[in-house]
Every structure is written in C-alpha cells, then in structure tokens.
Design a protein around this motif. Sequence first.
Motif, PDB file in Angstrom:
ATOM      1  N   ILE A  72       0.842  -1.193   0.000  1.00 19.32           N
ATOM      2  CA  ILE A  72       0.000   0.000   0.000  1.00 19.32           C
ATOM      3  C   ILE A  72       0.883   1.251   0.000  1.00 19.32           C
ATOM      4  O   ILE A  72       1.799   1.357   0.797  1.00 19.32           O
ATOM      5  N   PRO A  73       0.603   2.182  -0.901  1.00 19.50           N
ATOM      6  CA  PRO A  73       1.395   3.416  -0.950  1.00 19.50           C
ATOM      7  C   PRO A  73       1.311   4.195   0.362  1.00 19.50           C
ATOM      8  O   PRO A  73       0.338   4.092   1.105  1.00 19.50           O
ATOM      9  N   ALA A  74       2.322   4.982   0.599  1.00 22.65           N
ATOM     10  CA  ALA A  74       2.375   5.802   1.815  1.00 22.65           C
ATOM     11  C   ALA A  74       1.244   6.821   1.830  1.00 22.65           C
ATOM     12  O   ALA A  74       0.706   7.190   0.785  1.00 22.65           O
ATOM     13  N   VAL A  75       0.926   7.276   3.013  1.00 24.51           N
ATOM     14  CA  VAL A  75      -0.112   8.300   3.172  1.00 24.51           C
ATOM     15  C   VAL A  75       0.396   9.603   2.567  1.00 24.51           C
ATOM     16  O   VAL A  75       1.529  10.014   2.813  1.00 24.51           O
ATOM     17  N   PRO A  76      -0.431  10.265   1.765  1.00 25.35           N
ATOM     18  CA  PRO A  76      -0.019  11.527   1.152  1.00 25.35           C
ATOM     19  C   PRO A  76       0.250  12.590   2.209  1.00 25.35           C
ATOM     20  O   PRO A  76      -0.298  12.557   3.311  1.00 25.35           O
ATOM     21  N   GLU A  77       1.063  13.554   1.830  1.00 25.80           N
ATOM     22  CA  GLU A  77       1.433  14.624   2.756  1.00 25.80           C
ATOM     23  C   GLU A  77       0.947  15.989   2.313  1.00 25.80           C
ATOM     24  O   GLU A  77       1.352  17.002   2.861  1.00 25.80           O
ATOM     25  N   SER A  78       0.064  16.005   1.311  1.00 25.73           N
ATOM     26  CA  SER A  78      -0.462  17.281   0.821  1.00 25.73           C
ATOM     27  C   SER A  78      -1.893  17.072   0.325  1.00 25.73           C
ATOM     28  O   SER A  78      -2.331  15.935   0.122  1.00 25.73           O
ATOM     29  N   ARG A  79      -2.575  18.203   0.103  1.00 26.69           N
ATOM     30  CA  ARG A  79      -3.934  18.150  -0.447  1.00 26.69           C
ATOM     31  C   ARG A  79      -3.919  17.465  -1.814  1.00 26.69           C
ATOM     32  O   ARG A  79      -4.753  16.609  -2.100  1.00 26.69           O
ATOM     33  N   LEU A  82      -3.576  13.800  -1.437  1.00 29.08           N
ATOM     34  CA  LEU A  82      -4.840  13.157  -1.054  1.00 29.08           C
ATOM     35  C   LEU A  82      -5.750  12.984  -2.261  1.00 29.08           C
ATOM     36  O   LEU A  82      -6.414  11.959  -2.400  1.00 29.08           O
ATOM     37  N   LEU A  83      -5.778  13.992  -3.115  1.00 26.15           N
ATOM     38  CA  LEU A  83      -6.612  13.903  -4.313  1.00 26.15           C
ATOM     39  C   LEU A  83      -6.133  12.788  -5.251  1.00 26.15           C
ATOM     40  O   LEU A  83      -6.940  12.172  -5.949  1.00 26.15           O
ATOM     41  N   GLY A  84      -4.835  12.522  -5.253  1.00 29.17           N
ATOM     42  CA  GLY A  84      -4.288  11.464  -6.102  1.00 29.17           C
ATOM     43  C   GLY A  84      -4.238  10.098  -5.434  1.00 29.17           C
ATOM     44  O   GLY A  84      -3.967   9.090  -6.082  1.00 29.17           O
ATOM     45  N   ALA A 114      -5.776  -2.529  12.466  1.00 22.29           N
ATOM     46  CA  ALA A 114      -4.944  -2.166  13.619  1.00 22.29           C
ATOM     47  C   ALA A 114      -3.491  -1.942  13.212  1.00 22.29           C
ATOM     48  O   ALA A 114      -2.809  -1.089  13.770  1.00 22.29           O
ATOM     49  N   LEU A 115      -3.027  -2.690  12.213  1.00 22.45           N
ATOM     50  CA  LEU A 115      -1.639  -2.561  11.766  1.00 22.45           C
ATOM     51  C   LEU A 115      -1.406  -1.335  10.888  1.00 22.45           C
ATOM     52  O   LEU A 115      -0.332  -0.745  10.913  1.00 22.45           O
ATOM     53  N   GLN A 116      -2.410  -0.969  10.089  1.00 27.63           N
ATOM     54  CA  GLN A 116      -2.160   0.041   9.068  1.00 27.63           C
ATOM     55  C   GLN A 116      -3.160   1.183   9.041  1.00 27.63           C
ATOM     56  O   GLN A 116      -2.781   2.333   8.959  1.00 27.63           O
ATOM     57  N   ALA A 117      -4.422   0.874   9.103  1.00 23.72           N
ATOM     58  CA  ALA A 117      -5.442   1.903   8.868  1.00 23.72           C
ATOM     59  C   ALA A 117      -5.457   2.972   9.952  1.00 23.72           C
ATOM     60  O   ALA A 117      -5.733   4.134   9.663  1.00 23.72           O
ATOM     61  N   ASN A 118      -5.169   2.599  11.179  1.00 21.21           N
ATOM     62  CA  ASN A 118      -5.166   3.607  12.239  1.00 21.21           C
ATOM     63  C   ASN A 118      -4.088   4.661  11.991  1.00 21.21           C
ATOM     64  O   ASN A 118      -4.307   5.841  12.234  1.00 21.21           O
ATOM     65  N   GLY A 119      -2.944   4.252  11.485  1.00 17.74           N
ATOM     66  CA  GLY A 119      -1.888   5.199  11.127  1.00 17.74           C
ATOM     67  C   GLY A 119      -2.318   6.103   9.987  1.00 17.74           C
ATOM     68  O   GLY A 119      -2.015   7.300   9.976  1.00 17.74           O
ATOM     69  N   ARG A 120      -3.051   5.537   9.037  1.00 16.55           N
ATOM     70  CA  ARG A 120      -3.573   6.327   7.915  1.00 16.55           C
ATOM     71  C   ARG A 120      -4.556   7.374   8.447  1.00 16.55           C
ATOM     72  O   ARG A 120      -4.522   8.530   8.045  1.00 16.55           O
ATOM     73  N   TRP A 121      -5.424   6.968   9.370  1.00 15.77           N
ATOM     74  CA  TRP A 121      -6.396   7.891   9.976  1.00 15.77           C
ATOM     75  C   TRP A 121      -5.675   9.057  10.638  1.00 15.77           C
ATOM     76  O   TRP A 121      -6.028  10.212  10.440  1.00 15.77           O
TER      77      TRP A 121
END
Length: 191
Positions: A72-79, A82-84, A114-121
Amino acid sequence: MKTLSEKRQDMTRGLILDAAFELLREGAVSELTVRAVAQHAVISERTVFRYFPSREALLDAVAAWLLERMAIPAVPESREGLLGAPRLLYQAFEDRADTTRAALHPELIGRIRALQANGRWEAVSRLLAAIAPKAGAAEQRIAAANICYHLTASSWNYYRSAFGFELEECIACAEAAVRQALDGIGGVKRK
C-alpha cells in the motif's frame, strides 16, 4: 549471513503463510484453522504451533504478511497527494486483487486495520488540521472519516463487486468523494 537452520526456519514460516493465503484464495474462509493450514502445507500441526503458538498468533502473522504483500502506498502529505491517493491505492489493490480480497476476510480485516489503517487515519487527520486549521474538530473528524473510508480496500472491493465497476470508475468514485470532503472542510472550495 543466515545459517542453514535460520534459512530453514524462514522457509517453513513462509510455507505456513503461503498455505494460509492459498486457503483464503480458494474461498476456504471457514477453514483457516491451524489444522487446515498444516494439511495444506503438508506439515504437522505441531510444526505450525512451533512457529505460531496459537490460532490468534497465526492470524496476526497472516494479516501482517498480507499487508506487506499489498504494498500500500504511503499516506499523502499534501492536499494534492490526497486527491491522487485513490488512483495509487486502487491501482495497488487491483494489481494484487487476490491478496487484497484475502485481507478483507472478517477475521483478518480488524487485524490489518490495527496494523495500518489507524496510522492512515492519524496522518489524514493531521493533514486536514494543516489544510483547514480554522475548521472545527468535529468537521475535521468527519472529513477525515469520509476520506479514509474511500481510501480502503473495502471501498474498492464494494465498487468492483456490488456495482461491477471497472477500475477507472472505482477511482472516479473515490476521487469525487475525497474532493468533496476536501472542498467542504472549512467551507472553502479549492481547485
């Protein structure tokens, strides 16, 4: 450098996890037991228990193993990021559809969350606080929830299976939802 014994242990552990994945892929969801995994791997239950002391430990390991393979790609760091994000995530889900669907198994999805999605949130919440600092906490929370919901394998799978959408249609749905959440936060619309 690993010893022969360490290499053998890694191979056996991999064999066990591969067998669990094969059972999930074959749709034997209810068969994800230590006994079934051992039989599928053609090893003894005792060997499985040597690596995973309980079924819970095995399920935790399978969840981590699937998550790693989903890439899974890293969480975006900009608006703009997020759009992409829907395109990057949904393409990753599509490229590893069997792995992604296996990860949606009811006994695994909570572990993966628990492993990944919480960090994304948390990352999306921080980003929204930076993008719309004047928005209220509740407004930021709602926007984060809507965005995170559409950046999940569950949403991708729902679009694909419930509506029969092609990948591009799935991406368009998620992009629209993320854009609406971003445009709505703080009452500020942005291009």
